[in-house]
Design a protein around this motif. Structure first.
Motif, PDB file in Angstrom:
ATOM      1  N   GLY A  32       0.833  -1.200   0.000  1.00 10.70           N
ATOM      2  CA  GLY A  32       0.000   0.000   0.000  1.00 10.70           C
ATOM      3  C   GLY A  32       0.868   1.250   0.000  1.00 10.70           C
ATOM      4  O   GLY A  32       0.582   2.239  -0.683  1.00 10.70           O
ATOM      5  N   GLN A  33       1.957   1.168   0.751  1.00 11.64           N
ATOM      6  CA  GLN A  33       2.848   2.330   0.856  1.00 11.64           C
ATOM      7  C   GLN A  33       3.545   2.616  -0.481  1.00 11.64           C
ATOM      8  O   GLN A  33       3.640   3.768  -0.914  1.00 11.64           O
ATOM      9  CB  GLN A  33       3.892   2.034   1.933  1.00 11.64           C
ATOM     10  N   GLN A  34       3.994   1.552  -1.149  1.00 12.83           N
ATOM     11  CA  GLN A  34       4.645   1.729  -2.457  1.00 12.83           C
ATOM     12  C   GLN A  34       3.664   2.327  -3.464  1.00 12.83           C
ATOM     13  O   GLN A  34       4.011   3.242  -4.208  1.00 12.83           O
ATOM     14  CB  GLN A  34       5.132   0.373  -2.989  1.00 12.83           C
ATOM     15  N   ALA A  35       2.439   1.800  -3.453  1.00 15.45           N
ATOM     16  CA  ALA A  35       1.443   2.285  -4.414  1.00 15.45           C
ATOM     17  C   ALA A  35       1.139   3.762  -4.164  1.00 15.45           C
ATOM     18  O   ALA A  35       1.036   4.559  -5.111  1.00 15.45           O
ATOM     19  CB  ALA A  35       0.170   1.446  -4.310  1.00 15.45           C
ATOM     20  N   ALA A  36       1.033   4.142  -2.890  1.00 17.68           N
ATOM     21  CA  ALA A  36       0.719   5.536  -2.562  1.00 17.68           C
ATOM     22  C   ALA A  36       1.870   6.455  -2.965  1.00 17.68           C
ATOM     23  O   ALA A  36       1.663   7.532  -3.547  1.00 17.68           O
ATOM     24  CB  ALA A  36       0.439   5.662  -1.063  1.00 17.68           C
ATOM     25  N   GLN A  37       3.092   6.016  -2.667  1.00 14.46           N
ATOM     26  CA  GLN A  37       4.271   6.817  -3.010  1.00 14.46           C
ATOM     27  C   GLN A  37       4.390   6.953  -4.530  1.00 14.46           C
ATOM     28  O   GLN A  37       4.683   8.028  -5.046  1.00 14.46           O
ATOM     29  CB  GLN A  37       5.519   6.123  -2.426  1.00 14.46           C
ATOM     30  N   PHE A  38       4.148   5.870  -5.235  1.00 16.77           N
ATOM     31  CA  PHE A  38       4.228   5.892  -6.698  1.00 16.77           C
ATOM     32  C   PHE A  38       3.186   6.863  -7.260  1.00 16.77           C
ATOM     33  O   PHE A  38       3.489   7.664  -8.152  1.00 16.77           O
ATOM     34  CB  PHE A  38       4.025   4.478  -7.252  1.00 16.77           C
ATOM     35  N   ALA A  39       1.981   6.824  -6.697  1.00 15.08           N
ATOM     36  CA  ALA A  39       0.929   7.727  -7.178  1.00 15.08           C
ATOM     37  C   ALA A  39       1.357   9.188  -6.981  1.00 15.08           C
ATOM     38  O   ALA A  39       1.108  10.050  -7.837  1.00 15.08           O
ATOM     39  CB  ALA A  39      -0.379   7.445  -6.440  1.00 15.08           C
ATOM     40  N   LYS A  40       2.050   9.458  -5.863  1.00 15.13           N
ATOM     41  CA  LYS A  40       2.535  10.828  -5.607  1.00 15.13           C
ATOM     42  C   LYS A  40       3.580  11.232  -6.651  1.00 15.13           C
ATOM     43  O   LYS A  40       3.563  12.343  -7.185  1.00 15.13           O
ATOM     44  CB  LYS A  40       3.187  10.900  -4.219  1.00 15.13           C
ATOM     45  N   HIS A  41       4.509  10.315  -6.936  1.00 13.42           N
ATOM     46  CA  HIS A  41       5.559  10.608  -7.923  1.00 13.42           C
ATOM     47  C   HIS A  41       4.954  10.836  -9.310  1.00 13.42           C
ATOM     48  O   HIS A  41       5.363  11.741 -10.033  1.00 13.42           O
ATOM     49  CB  HIS A  41       6.572   9.457  -7.975  1.00 13.42           C
ATOM     50  N   VAL A  42       3.980  10.003  -9.658  1.00 11.93           N
ATOM     51  CA  VAL A  42       3.347  10.137 -10.972  1.00 11.93           C
ATOM     52  C   VAL A  42       2.618  11.479 -11.063  1.00 11.93           C
ATOM     53  O   VAL A  42       2.706  12.192 -12.072  1.00 11.93           O
ATOM     54  CB  VAL A  42       2.373   8.962 -11.231  1.00 11.93           C
ATOM     55  N   ALA A  43       1.937  11.860  -9.978  1.00 10.92           N
ATOM     56  CA  ALA A  43       1.219  13.144  -9.988  1.00 10.92           C
ATOM     57  C   ALA A  43       2.205  14.297 -10.157  1.00 10.92           C
ATOM     58  O   ALA A  43       1.944  15.248 -10.901  1.00 10.92           O
ATOM     59  CB  ALA A  43       0.418  13.296  -8.694  1.00 10.92           C
ATOM     60  N   ALA A  44       3.360  14.217  -9.489  1.00 14.82           N
ATOM     61  CA  ALA A  44       4.369  15.279  -9.615  1.00 14.82           C
ATOM     62  C   ALA A  44       4.881  15.333 -11.047  1.00 14.82           C
ATOM     63  O   ALA A  44       4.985  16.406 -11.649  1.00 14.82           O
ATOM     64  CB  ALA A  44       5.527  15.021  -8.645  1.00 14.82           C
ATOM     65  N   ARG A  45       5.173  14.175 -11.615  1.00 12.67           N
ATOM     66  CA  ARG A  45       5.683  14.139 -12.992  1.00 12.67           C
ATOM     67  C   ARG A  45       4.637  14.696 -13.955  1.00 12.67           C
ATOM     68  O   ARG A  45       4.976  15.372 -14.933  1.00 12.67           O
ATOM     69  CB  ARG A  45       6.051  12.692 -13.356  1.00 12.67           C
ATOM     70  N   ALA A  46       3.354  14.404 -13.657  1.00 14.56           N
ATOM     71  CA  ALA A  46       2.285  14.882 -14.540  1.00 14.56           C
ATOM     72  C   ALA A  46       2.220  16.409 -14.552  1.00 14.56           C
ATOM     73  O   ALA A  46       1.784  17.005 -15.537  1.00 14.56           O
ATOM     74  CB  ALA A  46       0.944  14.285 -14.112  1.00 14.56           C
ATOM     75  N   THR A  47       2.690  17.053 -13.482  1.00 16.92           N
ATOM     76  CA  THR A  47       2.718  18.526 -13.500  1.00 16.92           C
ATOM     77  C   THR A  47       4.005  19.035 -14.139  1.00 16.92           C
ATOM     78  O   THR A  47       4.234  20.239 -14.210  1.00 16.92           O
ATOM     79  CB  THR A  47       2.602  19.130 -12.080  1.00 16.92           C
ATOM     80  N   GLY A  48       4.903  18.138 -14.555  1.00 13.81           N
ATOM     81  CA  GLY A  48       6.109  18.548 -15.272  1.00 13.81           C
ATOM     82  C   GLY A  48       7.385  18.459 -14.462  1.00 13.81           C
ATOM     83  O   GLY A  48       8.478  18.662 -14.997  1.00 13.81           O
ATOM     84  N   VAL A  49       7.307  18.170 -13.159  1.00 16.53           N
ATOM     85  CA  VAL A  49       8.525  18.115 -12.335  1.00 16.53           C
ATOM     86  C   VAL A  49       9.465  17.060 -12.925  1.00 16.53           C
ATOM     87  O   VAL A  49       9.037  15.931 -13.198  1.00 16.53           O
ATOM     88  CB  VAL A  49       8.199  17.762 -10.860  1.00 16.53           C
ATOM     89  N   PRO A  50      10.738  17.423 -13.157  1.00 13.82           N
ATOM     90  CA  PRO A  50      11.671  16.462 -13.756  1.00 13.82           C
ATOM     91  C   PRO A  50      11.831  15.205 -12.893  1.00 13.82           C
ATOM     92  O   PRO A  50      11.817  15.286 -11.658  1.00 13.82           O
ATOM     93  CB  PRO A  50      12.996  17.231 -13.814  1.00 13.82           C
TER      94      PRO A  50
END
Ligand code: GLN
Length: 286
Positions: free
Chosen positions: A45-63
């Motif tokens: 659950g923790q990996q999935a949540a962290q991954f979702a956060k990273h994907v959301a950041a990347r979706a806003t353009g963060v390198p």
């Protein structure tokens, strides 16, 4: 609970496929090949949540490098944040060109301990790499940004490199010390280049990308004219520049009396680094 395959499929609807695989590989400490071969495995659950956060950041353009807080350069991991340029593969050409001239017996005519200066060190990628690859060298690195120097110092410490860091606007804070090699990956993007407002560049420090000059060459001019007084006879200046600036850089080096002027291309055949040697006025050959 999501499987690797489900998490990647969801991510790929928002961000680049390879970025998604790279982010998840990093998060789970496995390779992209492993992820693809084991797509049925469950993420915690923790990996999935962290991954979702990273994907959301990347979706806003963060390198990706800023999301992960690091980027590999010349085979080592360097910490990066929003205060430093993200190290790029083409900058490894600078390291290779320095090593060609300064490792082992290739060291000619110059002091036993080569003195190296890295201008605008940013993450310290070039300076730290040279200090580690040339253990006999004395490496000094400067930057006008204290925030950048903090990261560079952290990288030197983590990677076990001995580098002297100085806060300085180009050569300003340097005293009478001379160097055998001056390297730089300066800002060189022209003021109105549309790339500045695209992709990863939007998230990198403006002053590391451009000095706001119309042709992008103001810093390079300053570096070339100042280098002569700081290089030992026989010493080298080498710097990175934009894809269409090599000819102008060679002309600037020639105007300033440099010898053995050459440009080196990246893997796509684009000249990205230009080099010149400072020779005493009377000498014509190396
Ligand atoms: N190489 C970077 C880019 O074009 C720019 C880095 C620099 O200005 N030194 O994306």
């Amino acid at each position: 609970m999501a499987t690797i395959g489900e998490a990647l499929a969801a991510a790929q609807s928002q961000i680049d496929r390879q970025d998604a695989q790279y982010l998840l590989a990093n998060l789970t400490g496995s390779s992209r090949a492993f992820l693809l071969a084991h797509s049925e495995r469950d993420l915690s659950g923790q990996q999935a949540a962290q991954f979702a956060k990273h994907v959301a950041a990347r979706a806003t353009g963060v390198p990706v490098a800023q999301i992960l807080g690091s980027r590999e350069f010349y085979g080592r991991n360097f910490a990066v944040n929003e205060h430093v340029l993200i190290p790029r593969p083409e900058t490894e050409i600078l390291v290779e060109q320095a090593l060609v001239r300064f490792s082992g017996n290739k060291w000619l005519k110059i002091a036993v301990l080569p003195c190296v200066l890295d201008l605008g060190t940013g993450s310290g990628a070039i300076a730290v790499t040279l200090a580690l690859e040339l253990p006999d060298a004395k490496v000094t690195a400067l930057d006008q940004s204290l925030d950048a120097l903090r990261i560079a110092e952290q990288n030197a410490h983590t990677l076990g490199a001995s580098v002297t860091f100085i806060v300085s606007d180009w050569y300003r804070a340097l005293t009478d010390k001379k160097f055998d090699l001056i390297v730089a990956n300066p800002p060189y993007i022209a003021a109105h280049d549309p790339h500045l407002s695209q992709g990863d560049l939007r998230f990198e420090p403006h002053m590391a990308l451009t000095d706001d000059s119309v042709d992008g060459l103001a810093s390079i001019r300053c570096i070339i004219t100042g280098a002569k007084a700081l290089l030992h006879d026989g010493g080298w200046l080498m710097f990175e520049h934009g894809f269409d600036q090599a000819e102008r850089c060679r002309a600037l080096l020639a105007q300033n009396g440099f010898a053995a002027i050459a440009s080196v291309s990246d893997l796509s055949g684009i000249p990205r680094v230009t080099i010149g040697q400072h020779l005493p006025l009377s000498s014509t050959t190396v």
